[in-house]
Design an enzyme around this catalytic site. Structure first.
Site, mmCIF file in Angstrom:
data_model
loop_
_atom_site.group_PDB
_atom_site.id
_atom_site.type_symbol
_atom_site.label_atom_id
_atom_site.label_comp_id
_atom_site.label_asym_id
_atom_site.label_seq_id
_atom_site.Cartn_x
_atom_site.Cartn_y
_atom_site.Cartn_z
ATOM 1 N N ARG A 34 0.777 -0.973 0.088
ATOM 2 C CA ARG A 34 0.055 0.041 -0.090
ATOM 3 C C ARG A 34 0.916 1.358 0.038
ATOM 4 N NH1 ARG A 34 -5.169 -0.344 2.512
ATOM 5 N NH2 ARG A 34 -4.779 1.669 3.723
ATOM 6 N N ARG A 77 9.208 6.798 -3.615
ATOM 7 C CA ARG A 77 9.248 7.700 -4.888
ATOM 8 C C ARG A 77 10.774 8.209 -4.749
ATOM 9 N NH1 ARG A 77 4.658 10.561 -2.493
ATOM 10 N NH2 ARG A 77 2.640 9.355 -3.076
ATOM 11 N N ARG A 85 -8.141 -6.930 14.279
ATOM 12 C CA ARG A 85 -7.254 -5.669 15.233
ATOM 13 C C ARG A 85 -8.325 -4.886 15.626
ATOM 14 N NH1 ARG A 85 -3.145 -7.439 17.797
ATOM 15 N NH2 ARG A 85 -2.210 -5.491 17.718
ATOM 16 N N ARG A 113 0.573 6.016 16.858
ATOM 17 C CA ARG A 113 0.689 7.144 16.563
ATOM 18 C C ARG A 113 -0.193 8.125 17.160
ATOM 19 N NH1 ARG A 113 -2.605 5.629 10.657
ATOM 20 N NH2 ARG A 113 -4.429 4.947 11.526
ATOM 21 N N GLU A 145 -2.935 6.270 19.562
ATOM 22 C CA GLU A 145 -3.655 5.114 19.135
ATOM 23 C C GLU A 145 -2.785 4.082 19.652
ATOM 24 O OE1 GLU A 145 -4.685 6.004 15.214
ATOM 25 O OE2 GLU A 145 -4.619 4.093 14.321
ATOM 26 N N TYR A 181 -9.841 -5.538 3.815
ATOM 27 C CA TYR A 181 -9.057 -4.065 4.376
ATOM 28 C C TYR A 181 -9.606 -2.845 3.235
ATOM 29 C CZ TYR A 181 -5.098 -1.483 6.081
ATOM 30 O OH TYR A 181 -4.135 -0.727 6.563
ATOM 31 N N ASP A 206 -10.521 0.734 1.737
ATOM 32 C CA ASP A 206 -10.299 2.192 1.834
ATOM 33 C C ASP A 206 -11.669 2.783 1.713
ATOM 34 O OD1 ASP A 206 -7.637 2.369 2.280
ATOM 35 O OD2 ASP A 206 -7.275 2.284 0.258
HETATM 36 N N1 UDP Z 1 3.694 1.265 7.956
HETATM 37 C C1 UDP Z 1 4.661 1.185 8.491
HETATM 38 N N2 UDP Z 1 5.292 2.426 8.968
HETATM 39 C C2 UDP Z 1 4.533 3.626 8.988
HETATM 40 C C3 UDP Z 1 3.300 3.487 8.151
HETATM 41 C C4 UDP Z 1 2.878 2.466 7.809
HETATM 42 O O1 UDP Z 1 5.419 0.069 8.485
HETATM 43 O O2 UDP Z 1 5.061 4.576 9.316
HETATM 44 C C5 UDP Z 1 2.986 -0.196 7.171
HETATM 45 C C6 UDP Z 1 2.333 -0.765 8.321
HETATM 46 O O3 UDP Z 1 2.494 -2.160 8.152
HETATM 47 C C7 UDP Z 1 0.778 -0.528 7.900
HETATM 48 C C8 UDP Z 1 1.032 -0.450 6.369
HETATM 49 O O4 UDP Z 1 2.341 0.034 6.341
HETATM 50 O O5 UDP Z 1 -0.139 -1.797 8.232
HETATM 51 C C9 UDP Z 1 -0.150 0.303 5.914
HETATM 52 O O6 UDP Z 1 -0.294 1.706 6.194
HETATM 53 P P1 UDP Z 1 -1.525 2.525 6.238
HETATM 54 O O7 UDP Z 1 -0.988 3.722 6.721
HETATM 55 O O8 UDP Z 1 -1.935 2.270 4.879
HETATM 56 O O9 UDP Z 1 -2.341 1.699 7.175
HETATM 57 P P2 UDP Z 1 -3.788 2.377 7.753
HETATM 58 O O10 UDP Z 1 -3.602 3.821 7.694
HETATM 59 O O11 UDP Z 1 -4.838 1.821 6.864
HETATM 60 O O12 UDP Z 1 -3.785 2.223 9.206
#
Ligand code: UDP
Length: 376
Positions: free
Chosen positions: A180, A184, A257, A288, A313, A361, A363
């Site tokens: 996901r 870049r 989860r 976070r 969180e 999962y 969006d």
């Molecule tokens: N992820 C990570 N570090 C970060 C942010 C995301 O390793 O700082 C990984 C983590 O495994 C997460 C996945 O990227 O489950 C997808 O992140 P996303 O932000 O898309 O998750 P969401 O916002 O749906 O919780």
């Protein structure tokens, strides 16, 4: 005998609300029920002294789909919010997603060519390991992350965060989760590659209110407890709750989860200068901190409101009675879900849709698209 409604919609999240909107347009009658005291599912926002608090976790709308964008912006106006989270690893800050800013902060590389060379060197061990073991593709999230971006970023920005979020080792998680995230070679901190992005002015409740305008909604009604009488009221049911619960967990329970939020209202205007700061080390117990006002206040507006609301969180395993958030799409759960989905196919008068009913999962834009395309 004709029933009171054409449709009963169980759950007023984006799937249920979008279906309700379509049914109303088509001249059908429907009743929407939700067990929570409010409509909107997990996009519901609470107004805390002028700050829209994303009560069930941060929701940032982004999509590549013209039809979905036209649909939502036809209902409400969206602001210019662009998600650009920052990672905090032991007090040092890195830009996300992985881009030239991150590579500069991590390794001091200045040009895309230098960054590319560094990433190649960082990936080398993982690439060789896969070759040695005859694996055509990464077999888990750890391998996928190391192939994507190499070991330093995996160790500092991925491993701790992911293991906290999912409560499982990266070696036991599916590779797709990390795909996901964009990588870049430009100085671009926009987390999403999406064509369109933003948050409704006035918060998500406005969008949900528009979708449910003129529709009968009853909150605080639990489908599981009043199933018989509720089902009797309509010809068809749209079910957006957990699919295993619908079938009385007859094959066993699916795993999720859950997320717990520790929310604080602080007497300062600006706590962290950004909506999202990820704590990517393993030791910090939360994943976070969300500072909600930054989702819809920019520049001076941040200081015009003298207080701020933050949410730490915490991610944990779901247990009955808790809110299910993320489906855990590992092999065991996916196999179990397939068995429930087969039962669902045998129910012509029930439409199963949404993150919980499809155990996926999703969006927000994908959910809306599904709801727009579902045969009714
Ligand atoms: N992820 C990570 N570090 C970060 C942010 C995301 O390793 O700082 C990984 C983590 O495994 C997460 C996945 O990227 O489950 C997808 O992140 P996303 O932000 O898309 O998750 P969401 O916002 O749906 O919780």
């Amino acid at each position: 005998m004709s029933k009171a409604y054409d449709y009963l919609i169980v759950g007023s999240g984006l799937f249920g609300a979008t279906i309700a909107y379509r049914l109303k347009q088509a001249g059908k009658t429907c009743l929407v029920i939700d067990k929570r005291p409010h409509a909107g599912g997990n996009v519901y926002c609470e107004n805390v002294g002028g700050v829209h608090v994303h009560k069930y976790g941060a929701h940032i709308f982004h999509t590549n789909d013209d039809e979905v964008w036209r649909f939502v912006t036809g209902l409400v106006e969206f602001n210019r919010y662009t998600n650009s989270p920052v990672a905090n690893y032991h007090g040092k800050l890195y830009n996300l997603p992985f881009n030239m800013n991150t590579f500069y902060q991590m390794w001091g590389v200045v040009t895309p060519e230098q960054a590319m060379a560094k990433i190649e060197e960082q990936k080398k061990d993982a690439v060789e390991k896969l070759k040695r073991e005859g694996a055509a593709e990464p077999r888990n999230l750890e391998e996928q992350a190391q192939i994507l971006i190499g070991k330093d970023i995996y160790e500092k920005l991925i491993k701790g965060y992911t293991e906290k979020q999912w409560g499982r080792k990266c070696t036991e998680l599916p590779a797709f989760i990390i795909r996901r995230l964009p990588v870049r070679l430009t100085f671009d901190n926009n987390y999403f590659n999406a064509k369109y992005q933003g948050i409704p002015y006035g918060g998500y409740n406005r969008l949900v209110d528009r979708l449910l305008e003129g529709v009968e909604v009853r909150t605080g009604v639990d489908f599981a407890t009043h199933r018989g009488s509720l089902t009797e009221m309509a010809d068809k049911v749209v079910y957006t709750g957990a699919i295993d619960e619908y079938f009385d967990f007859q094959f066993g329970k699916l795993e999720y989860r859950t997320v717990r939020f520790e929310t604080e209202d602080l007497g300062i205007p600006n706590y962290q200068g950004n909506a999202v700061v990820n704590y990517t080390d393993a030791e910090t117990p939360f994943t976070r901190i969300i500072e909600h006002k930054h989702f819809d206040m920019f520049g001076q507006q941040v200081y015009d409101v003298p207080h701020t609301v933050i949410s730490r969180e915490y991610s944990s395993e779901w247990k009955p009675g808790m809110e299910p958030y993320y489906p855990v799409n590992d092999q065991r759960n996916n196999t179990l879900y397939t068995k429930y989905a087969e039962l669902a196919r045998l129910q012509p008068d029930v439409i199963f849709g949404g993150r919980l009913a499809e155990y996926k999962y999703y969006d927000m834009d994908q959910i809306i698209l599904r709801a727009l395309q579902t045969d009714l």
